[in-house]
Design a protein around this motif. Structure first.
Motif, short mmCIF file in Angstrom:
data_model
loop_
_atom_site.label_atom_id
_atom_site.label_comp_id
_atom_site.label_asym_id
_atom_site.label_seq_id
_atom_site.Cartn_x
_atom_site.Cartn_y
_atom_site.Cartn_z
N ASP A 265 0.83 -1.21 0.00
CA ASP A 265 0.00 0.00 0.00
C ASP A 265 0.86 1.26 0.00
O ASP A 265 0.58 2.21 -0.71
CB ASP A 265 -0.94 0.02 1.20
CG ASP A 265 -2.11 -0.93 1.05
OD1 ASP A 265 -2.38 -1.39 -0.08
OD2 ASP A 265 -2.75 -1.22 2.08
N LEU A 266 1.90 1.25 0.82
CA LEU A 266 2.78 2.41 0.91
C LEU A 266 3.50 2.65 -0.42
O LEU A 266 3.51 3.78 -0.93
CB LEU A 266 3.80 2.17 2.02
CG LEU A 266 4.56 3.37 2.54
CD1 LEU A 266 3.63 4.29 3.30
CD2 LEU A 266 5.67 2.89 3.47
N ALA A 267 4.05 1.59 -0.99
CA ALA A 267 4.79 1.73 -2.24
C ALA A 267 3.88 2.13 -3.40
O ALA A 267 4.32 2.84 -4.32
CB ALA A 267 5.52 0.42 -2.57
N SER A 268 2.63 1.71 -3.38
CA SER A 268 1.71 2.04 -4.47
C SER A 268 1.48 3.55 -4.58
O SER A 268 1.04 4.04 -5.61
CB SER A 268 0.37 1.31 -4.31
OG SER A 268 -0.37 1.87 -3.24
N GLU A 269 1.81 4.29 -3.51
CA GLU A 269 1.67 5.74 -3.50
C GLU A 269 2.81 6.44 -4.24
O GLU A 269 2.77 7.64 -4.44
CB GLU A 269 1.57 6.25 -2.07
CG GLU A 269 0.37 5.72 -1.31
CD GLU A 269 0.39 6.05 0.16
OE1 GLU A 269 1.27 6.83 0.60
OE2 GLU A 269 -0.46 5.52 0.89
N GLY A 270 3.84 5.70 -4.61
CA GLY A 270 4.98 6.28 -5.32
C GLY A 270 6.29 5.66 -4.89
O GLY A 270 6.34 4.81 -4.00
N ARG A 271 7.34 6.08 -5.53
CA ARG A 271 8.68 5.55 -5.26
C ARG A 271 8.99 5.64 -3.77
O ARG A 271 8.71 6.66 -3.12
CB ARG A 271 9.71 6.34 -6.06
CG ARG A 271 11.07 5.70 -6.08
CD ARG A 271 11.90 6.30 -7.21
NE ARG A 271 13.10 5.54 -7.41
CZ ARG A 271 14.28 5.88 -6.84
NH1 ARG A 271 14.39 6.93 -6.08
NH2 ARG A 271 15.34 5.14 -7.08
N THR A 272 9.56 4.57 -3.22
CA THR A 272 9.80 4.45 -1.78
C THR A 272 11.25 4.04 -1.53
O THR A 272 11.77 3.15 -2.20
CB THR A 272 8.85 3.39 -1.17
OG1 THR A 272 7.50 3.77 -1.45
CG2 THR A 272 9.04 3.27 0.33
N ILE A 273 11.87 4.69 -0.56
CA ILE A 273 13.22 4.31 -0.11
C ILE A 273 13.07 3.70 1.28
O ILE A 273 12.63 4.37 2.21
CB ILE A 273 14.17 5.52 -0.03
CG1 ILE A 273 14.18 6.35 -1.32
CG2 ILE A 273 15.58 5.06 0.37
CD1 ILE A 273 14.73 5.66 -2.52
N LEU A 274 13.41 2.42 1.41
CA LEU A 274 13.43 1.75 2.71
C LEU A 274 14.80 1.93 3.33
O LEU A 274 15.82 1.69 2.67
CB LEU A 274 13.13 0.26 2.57
CG LEU A 274 11.76 -0.14 2.05
CD1 LEU A 274 11.68 -1.65 1.92
CD2 LEU A 274 10.68 0.38 2.97
N VAL A 275 14.83 2.35 4.59
CA VAL A 275 16.09 2.56 5.31
C VAL A 275 16.10 1.62 6.51
O VAL A 275 15.33 1.80 7.45
CB VAL A 275 16.22 4.03 5.77
CG1 VAL A 275 17.52 4.22 6.53
CG2 VAL A 275 16.11 4.98 4.59
N PHE A 276 16.94 0.60 6.45
CA PHE A 276 17.08 -0.34 7.55
C PHE A 276 18.20 0.16 8.47
O PHE A 276 19.29 0.49 7.99
CB PHE A 276 17.46 -1.73 7.03
CG PHE A 276 16.37 -2.44 6.30
CD1 PHE A 276 15.56 -3.36 6.95
CD2 PHE A 276 16.15 -2.20 4.95
CE1 PHE A 276 14.56 -4.03 6.28
CE2 PHE A 276 15.14 -2.87 4.26
CZ PHE A 276 14.35 -3.78 4.93
N THR A 277 17.91 0.22 9.77
CA THR A 277 18.93 0.57 10.74
C THR A 277 18.83 -0.40 11.92
O THR A 277 17.78 -0.99 12.14
CB THR A 277 18.75 2.01 11.29
OG1 THR A 277 17.50 2.11 11.95
CG2 THR A 277 18.86 3.04 10.17
N PRO A 278 19.91 -0.51 12.68
CA PRO A 278 19.83 -1.29 13.91
C PRO A 278 18.84 -0.66 14.88
O PRO A 278 18.22 0.36 14.58
CB PRO A 278 21.25 -1.22 14.47
CG PRO A 278 22.10 -0.86 13.32
CD PRO A 278 21.25 -0.02 12.42
N MET A 279 18.74 -1.20 16.05
CA MET A 279 17.81 -0.74 17.07
C MET A 279 17.88 0.77 17.24
O MET A 279 18.97 1.34 17.30
CB MET A 279 18.16 -1.41 18.40
CG MET A 279 17.18 -1.15 19.51
SD MET A 279 15.64 -2.03 19.31
CE MET A 279 16.14 -3.70 19.60
N VAL A 280 16.71 1.42 17.28
CA VAL A 280 16.69 2.87 17.51
C VAL A 280 17.35 3.15 18.85
O VAL A 280 17.31 2.34 19.76
CB VAL A 280 15.26 3.45 17.47
CG1 VAL A 280 14.65 3.31 16.10
CG2 VAL A 280 14.37 2.86 18.53
N GLY A 281 18.01 4.26 18.92
CA GLY A 281 18.75 4.60 20.13
C GLY A 281 20.22 4.22 20.03
O GLY A 281 21.04 4.76 20.77
#
Length: 169
Positions: free
Chosen positions: A41-57
């Motif tokens: 659903d999110l991607a269908s709204e347009g080009r999407t960049i996924l950013v994977f990071t370790p645990m927040v903090g």
């Protein structure tokens, strides 16, 4: 010299350009609320960049989001959304405390990173993993256009090169 060891994570078994990214449903978290959203659903709204990071903090996650905030990635035509092996409460607090204008998917079990081939086990913690730092550009059909995945910890991309690779420059 850094006061920590740099760990070779080896090559990742991540997605390549032309692959279709696995769909998932997870809580999408802002500093105010969260709700379940699917990647499709999110991607269908347009080009999407996924950013994977370790645990927040973690310093690594903070460094990445500070850099993206400073570079104005929230103002891009593409949607920039993070994924972290953290709870919605932790992500909401992280976004609020740092005044980041981004949303992050909560994936405490790290299942999304595993399905994308970019999870790594934490040393000395049986059964605990987190995502490698990674950036994945998707079109509206979730087809991977470009990707960058860390091969050591900690590892940060050259952000100028990354923006060019992802078609943002």
């Amino acid at each position: 010299m850094p006061d920590f060891d740099v760990v070779d994570l080896g090559p990742a078994d991540g997605l390549d350009p032309g692959d279709v990214a696995p769909d998932f449903t997870r809580p999408l978290v802002t500093d105010e609320f969260w709700q379940d959203r699917t990647l499709s659903d999110l991607a269908s709204e347009g080009r999407t960049i996924l950013v994977f990071t370790p645990m927040v903090g973690s310093f690594l996650a903070k460094y990445v989001w500070d850099e993206l905030d400073e570079r104005g990635w929230d103002e891009l035509d593409e949607r920039v959304v993070g994924i972290s092996a953290a709870t919605p409460y932790g992500i909401s607090r992280f976004l609020d405390e740092n005044e980041y204008p981004f949303s992050l998917f909560s994936d405490p079990g790290n299942e999304v990173a595993k399905s994308y081939g970019i999870a790594h086990d934490l040393d000395g913690m049986t059964g605990i993993s987190e995502p490698r730092p990674a950036f994945v550009a998707l079109d509206a059909d979730r087809t991977v256009e470009a990707a960058w995945v860390a091969t050591e910890w900690p590892d940060f991309p050259d952000y100028d090169d990354l923006e060019e690779r992802l078609g943002l420059a």
